[in-house]
Structures are given as C-alpha cells and as structure tokens.
Design a protein around this motif. Sequence first.
Motif, short mmCIF file in Angstrom:
data_model
loop_
_atom_site.label_atom_id
_atom_site.label_comp_id
_atom_site.label_asym_id
_atom_site.label_seq_id
_atom_site.Cartn_x
_atom_site.Cartn_y
_atom_site.Cartn_z
N VAL A 191 0.86 -1.19 0.00
CA VAL A 191 0.00 0.00 0.00
C VAL A 191 0.89 1.24 0.00
CG1 VAL A 191 -1.83 1.27 1.18
CG2 VAL A 191 -1.80 -1.24 1.25
N LEU A 192 0.77 2.05 -1.06
CA LEU A 192 1.61 3.24 -1.23
C LEU A 192 0.74 4.48 -1.37
CD1 LEU A 192 4.00 1.69 -3.90
CD2 LEU A 192 4.47 1.92 -1.47
N ALA A 193 1.38 5.62 -1.21
CA ALA A 193 0.64 6.87 -1.32
C ALA A 193 0.17 7.11 -2.75
CB ALA A 193 1.49 8.04 -0.83
N ASP A 194 0.99 6.73 -3.73
CA ASP A 194 0.64 6.98 -5.14
C ASP A 194 0.94 5.73 -5.98
OD1 ASP A 194 3.32 7.11 -4.76
OD2 ASP A 194 3.65 8.86 -6.05
N ALA A 195 0.33 4.64 -5.64
CA ALA A 195 0.58 3.38 -6.37
C ALA A 195 -0.06 3.42 -7.75
CB ALA A 195 0.01 2.20 -5.58
N THR A 196 0.63 2.83 -8.72
CA THR A 196 0.07 2.74 -10.07
C THR A 196 -0.88 1.55 -10.16
OG1 THR A 196 1.95 1.40 -10.77
CG2 THR A 196 2.10 3.78 -11.12
N VAL A 197 -1.90 1.70 -10.97
CA VAL A 197 -2.88 0.63 -11.12
C VAL A 197 -2.34 -0.39 -12.12
CG1 VAL A 197 -5.24 0.05 -11.80
CG2 VAL A 197 -4.75 2.21 -10.61
N SER A 198 -2.26 -1.64 -11.72
CA SER A 198 -1.75 -2.69 -12.61
C SER A 198 -2.87 -3.22 -13.51
CB SER A 198 -1.16 -3.85 -11.79
OG SER A 198 -2.13 -4.38 -10.92
N ARG A 199 -2.47 -3.80 -14.64
CA ARG A 199 -3.45 -4.39 -15.55
C ARG A 199 -4.09 -5.61 -14.92
NH1 ARG A 199 1.04 -3.95 -19.16
NH2 ARG A 199 0.88 -2.18 -20.56
N PRO A 200 -5.35 -5.88 -15.23
CA PRO A 200 -5.98 -7.11 -14.74
C PRO A 200 -5.33 -8.34 -15.36
CG PRO A 200 -7.42 -6.00 -16.30
CD PRO A 200 -6.30 -5.07 -16.03
N THR A 201 -5.28 -9.42 -14.62
CA THR A 201 -4.69 -10.66 -15.11
C THR A 201 -5.57 -11.28 -16.19
OG1 THR A 201 -3.70 -11.06 -12.93
CG2 THR A 201 -3.84 -12.94 -14.42
N GLN A 202 -4.94 -11.72 -17.28
CA GLN A 202 -5.67 -12.41 -18.35
C GLN A 202 -5.83 -13.88 -17.99
OE1 GLN A 202 -4.92 -11.94 -22.61
NE2 GLN A 202 -3.35 -10.42 -22.12
N LEU A 203 -6.97 -14.44 -18.33
CA LEU A 203 -7.18 -15.88 -18.21
C LEU A 203 -7.31 -16.46 -19.62
CD1 LEU A 203 -7.78 -18.53 -16.76
CD2 LEU A 203 -10.19 -17.83 -16.62
N ILE A 204 -6.43 -17.39 -19.94
CA ILE A 204 -6.44 -18.06 -21.24
C ILE A 204 -6.67 -19.55 -21.01
CG2 ILE A 204 -5.17 -18.53 -23.36
CD1 ILE A 204 -5.67 -15.60 -23.01
N ARG A 205 -7.67 -20.09 -21.70
CA ARG A 205 -7.94 -21.53 -21.57
C ARG A 205 -7.67 -22.23 -22.90
NH1 ARG A 205 -12.77 -20.29 -18.18
NH2 ARG A 205 -12.18 -20.77 -16.04
N GLY A 206 -7.06 -23.41 -22.81
CA GLY A 206 -6.80 -24.20 -24.00
C GLY A 206 -7.02 -25.67 -23.72
N GLU A 207 -7.06 -26.46 -24.78
CA GLU A 207 -7.25 -27.90 -24.65
C GLU A 207 -5.93 -28.63 -24.84
OE1 GLU A 207 -11.05 -29.74 -26.18
OE2 GLU A 207 -10.96 -27.98 -27.47
N LEU A 208 -5.81 -29.79 -24.19
CA LEU A 208 -4.64 -30.63 -24.35
C LEU A 208 -4.42 -30.92 -25.83
CD1 LEU A 208 -2.62 -32.08 -22.42
CD2 LEU A 208 -4.03 -34.13 -22.71
N HIS A 209 -3.18 -30.75 -26.30
CA HIS A 209 -2.77 -30.91 -27.70
C HIS A 209 -3.25 -29.75 -28.58
CE1 HIS A 209 -1.98 -34.79 -26.13
NE2 HIS A 209 -3.17 -35.28 -26.31
N GLY A 210 -3.99 -28.79 -28.02
CA GLY A 210 -4.51 -27.68 -28.80
C GLY A 210 -3.55 -26.50 -28.84
N SER A 211 -4.08 -25.33 -29.18
CA SER A 211 -3.25 -24.13 -29.27
C SER A 211 -3.98 -22.94 -28.66
CB SER A 211 -2.90 -23.82 -30.73
OG SER A 211 -4.03 -23.38 -31.45
N VAL A 212 -3.21 -21.91 -28.28
CA VAL A 212 -3.78 -20.69 -27.72
C VAL A 212 -3.07 -19.48 -28.32
CG1 VAL A 212 -4.57 -21.67 -25.53
CG2 VAL A 212 -2.23 -20.81 -25.73
N THR A 213 -3.76 -18.35 -28.25
CA THR A 213 -3.19 -17.06 -28.64
C THR A 213 -3.27 -16.12 -27.45
OG1 THR A 213 -3.92 -17.34 -30.93
CG2 THR A 213 -3.36 -15.11 -30.23
N VAL A 214 -2.13 -15.56 -27.05
CA VAL A 214 -2.08 -14.61 -25.93
C VAL A 214 -1.78 -13.23 -26.50
CG1 VAL A 214 -1.00 -14.02 -23.74
CG2 VAL A 214 -1.22 -16.42 -24.41
N LEU A 215 -2.67 -12.28 -26.25
CA LEU A 215 -2.46 -10.90 -26.70
C LEU A 215 -1.78 -10.11 -25.58
CD1 LEU A 215 -2.92 -8.82 -28.96
CD2 LEU A 215 -5.11 -8.27 -27.87
N CYS A 216 -0.63 -9.55 -25.87
CA CYS A 216 0.13 -8.79 -24.88
C CYS A 216 0.08 -7.31 -25.24
CB CYS A 216 1.58 -9.26 -24.83
SG CYS A 216 1.77 -10.97 -24.33
N PRO A 217 -0.84 -6.56 -24.65
CA PRO A 217 -0.97 -5.13 -24.97
C PRO A 217 0.04 -4.31 -24.20
CG PRO A 217 -2.66 -5.78 -23.39
CD PRO A 217 -1.84 -7.00 -23.67
#
Length: 447
Positions: free
Chosen positions: A111-137
């Motif tokens: 807890v700080l006097a002027d803390a910066t707001v962090s981005r919300p955590t992304q949740l990515i779901r994929g299937e076994l042997h499948g593929s996923v795309t993660v967007l990093c803004p």
Amino acid sequence: PVSSSLHGSRFLSGGLGGSITHQCFYSPSPANKYERKYWCKMAANGVCYTIISSSSYTSSEYQGRVALRDAPQNGTFTVTMTGLRSSDGGTYRCGIGSTNEGLYVSLNLTVLADATVSRPTQLIRGELHGSVTVLCPSGDTQSDKKRFWCKVGRSSCTLIASSDGYVGRRYQGRIFITPQESSGAFKVLINDLKKEDSGLYLCGTRGLRGQDSAQEVVLQVATASALPRRPKFLSGTVGGSLSFQCHHDPKGTYERKYLCRWTGGSCPVLLDDEGFVLESHRGRIQMSSSDPERGTYTVVLRQLREEDAGWYWCGASSGHTELTASLKLLIHKETCSSREPGTTTPVRPPSASPAAHSTPRHRGIADVMGTVPTGTSMGTITQGSSALLSPTTPGTSAASPGETFQESSSGESRLLPVVLPALLLLICVTIIILTLAKTKLQKEPGE
C-alpha cells in the motif's frame, strides 16, 4: 479431491484510500466449484486469519470494505478491498478448502501513497494438444525493446521465449512471439499444449536499462480434451515428395489459412489459401485438395531438399486469434532401396481443385472433434483449439517422436536384409547336423 490447479498474481499494489481487485483462477472441476473459497492474511505467528470466505463469513475488522465473488462456471473468484490503509500491507492467501492450509496461492500486497494501477490478469484456456493465442498489450511502441514470455515460479520468472530468437528446450517448434504492431501490442502463439503448461506467466517488453512492462497471464490447459494426438513427425527422401493434411472445423470461419516455416522463434509464411507462395518455394509447394465439408486441406511438398528439414506450422487467423499446429519434417538421403538412384515414391496431384480464393470468408484450422475457438471477453477469457495434422497419400511416412522410417518402394526390400542372413544360418546348421549324423553312422559297425 480438490484439483491442484490454482493460480493468481503474486504481487499487488494499491494506493492509500484506494482499492485493489484480485482474481484467483482454478480448474472448474465439480470439487472446486462447490468447495469453500477464502481470503486470509498471514500474521506474525504464522497463522493465516480469514478475512472473508464464500461461507458467508467476513471479519469484523473488514466489514463494509471487502467482498468475495465466486464464478464457478468460469473457474474464478474475485476479492475486492476498498479504503486501503497502511496496515493492510502484507502477505495474503487466496485459496480453496475447508481450512486455510489447503490449496492456496500466496501474494504480497503493498500500500503506497501513489501506487500505479496494474493491468488485470488475463485468463487463457486451452485444450490438451490444442493451441492458444495470448495478446500482450504492452502499450510500448519502441521497437528496440525485447519482447518476452516467462513462467512465474516461487522466486523468479523463467524465460521461455523472447523476440531475439531464444526458445526454451521444451518449447522448440511450438511457440512463436509475433512482431510488434504499431500500437506496441504483440501476440504469443503456443501449440501442442501439455498439462504442465498450466500456470502463471508474464509477457511484455524489456529495454536495455532493464525496465519492463509486463502483463500477467494465467494459462489453464484442460486435460479432458476432445482433440486427438496426431503424428508430429513426417519422413521424406531427398528428391522425393510428400503431403500432409491440416484439419479444421467445417463450421468455423477464418480470414486466412496458411503454412509457415518455424525457425529460431520466427515463422515466415510459405503459402496461404489466398494464392501467396514464397518465391524460394514457388513450384515446389502447393495447397490443394480442400474439402470444406470434412474440414481438411492438403499441403504437398515436392523436390525435397536436405535444407527442408525442420519445423512447420499449419495455421489460421480469426481476428486476434491464431490457431496453429506444429509438424517436424525429417529428410533422409536415398539408401538401401530397390529403386533406381535418385528416384522416390511420387505423390499424385489431388483431383480436387485448389481452395477457391473468391470466397470472402475462409474456414480456418481447428480440430474436427473440438469446439470452435472463440475470443470471448469476460474481461479477459480466451479459448483456443489447435489445428491437427495427419499424413496422407503414398510418399509420406509418419512416426511418433524418436521414431523415423526410411521410405522404400516395397515391403520386400525392407525384409530382405533380415531374412537372408537368417536363411543362410539355417542352411549352415542343417549341413553340420547332417554331417555329424553321417559320421556317427559310419563309426557304429566298427564298435
């Protein structure tokens, strides 16, 4: 039993008088869905005292400024704390179980006097042997900064891939960091997902002075997958030809289907269904035998060279989502074959016409048995499903990892080196036995 898959941010920061929101991600199994969720704070005596739980309990000290919301259908529960005080700093746990010593993730709140707001955590779901795309803004448009993807451990973040070409040993051929867009955003593409890929990751940019802009990502790999595991290895001979199929969901619609050559963490496109063919491969590669109703198309490689050996990706794009599947091609020189030197099993061109380019909406790669990948946004949920590969037509030879087979024109040529020595040995043994028997018969009358 409660599943051991539980992930969440390890560090939080908030401003005095402000608020923080923390998400805990768990596998949405029946045991997890209906088990008690809790949020507790560690004390100096080593005990984690409950602040709030899904059992309708709230500590009197936090009444009116803490809330817990569980979303079992999404496998997440969210804790919000408002009116932050300096005394709120410390170590917390978010967890699942009847006690506060069960399944949990520890995190540190500052807890700080002027803390910066962090981005919300992304949740990515994929299937076994499948593929996923993660967007990093990243939001950083400086091209000289290195893009990275690392997995968070207890004390550090292990680098898995970066834009300078580094790729960890376990991720060879199945991860790719795309170039930065004008906005500074980039994508991380991962295929052939494994159970151990589940976890908390960071992606972002890092400059020469070490500053970084990181996005937290939780990746969950569903083990109950409908995607079959297909051969990832194909074997060909120098001068020969081979072909393989890419499978896609016949109900899906994607902008482009393509094949790219994975090398050193990059994947330049060799050809696509819009007519593009890389100049170095013109006349040697073709996308043909498209069957939209069955959800397949065939890629043919001709006049194989030794330098063609390596990793290839079947892919398709749908908005920001890229669906991919990897394949490793092994090239052998012609040896021990009944064919004339320099010849190989030909691949007959498919009779079906190539994929039409006039259709405004092309179908993309996904598994026939799987669901159509969607980029849903529940805030930050994305699902993905992989393209799958299978060998087809004479001239291809598929093998599991560690097994490769040399092509030959007939089964006889493969059996001959084994049968001939055995036959000669049998003849020799028979001659020796007959000789000994004859010698014994000659001696008997004189005894």
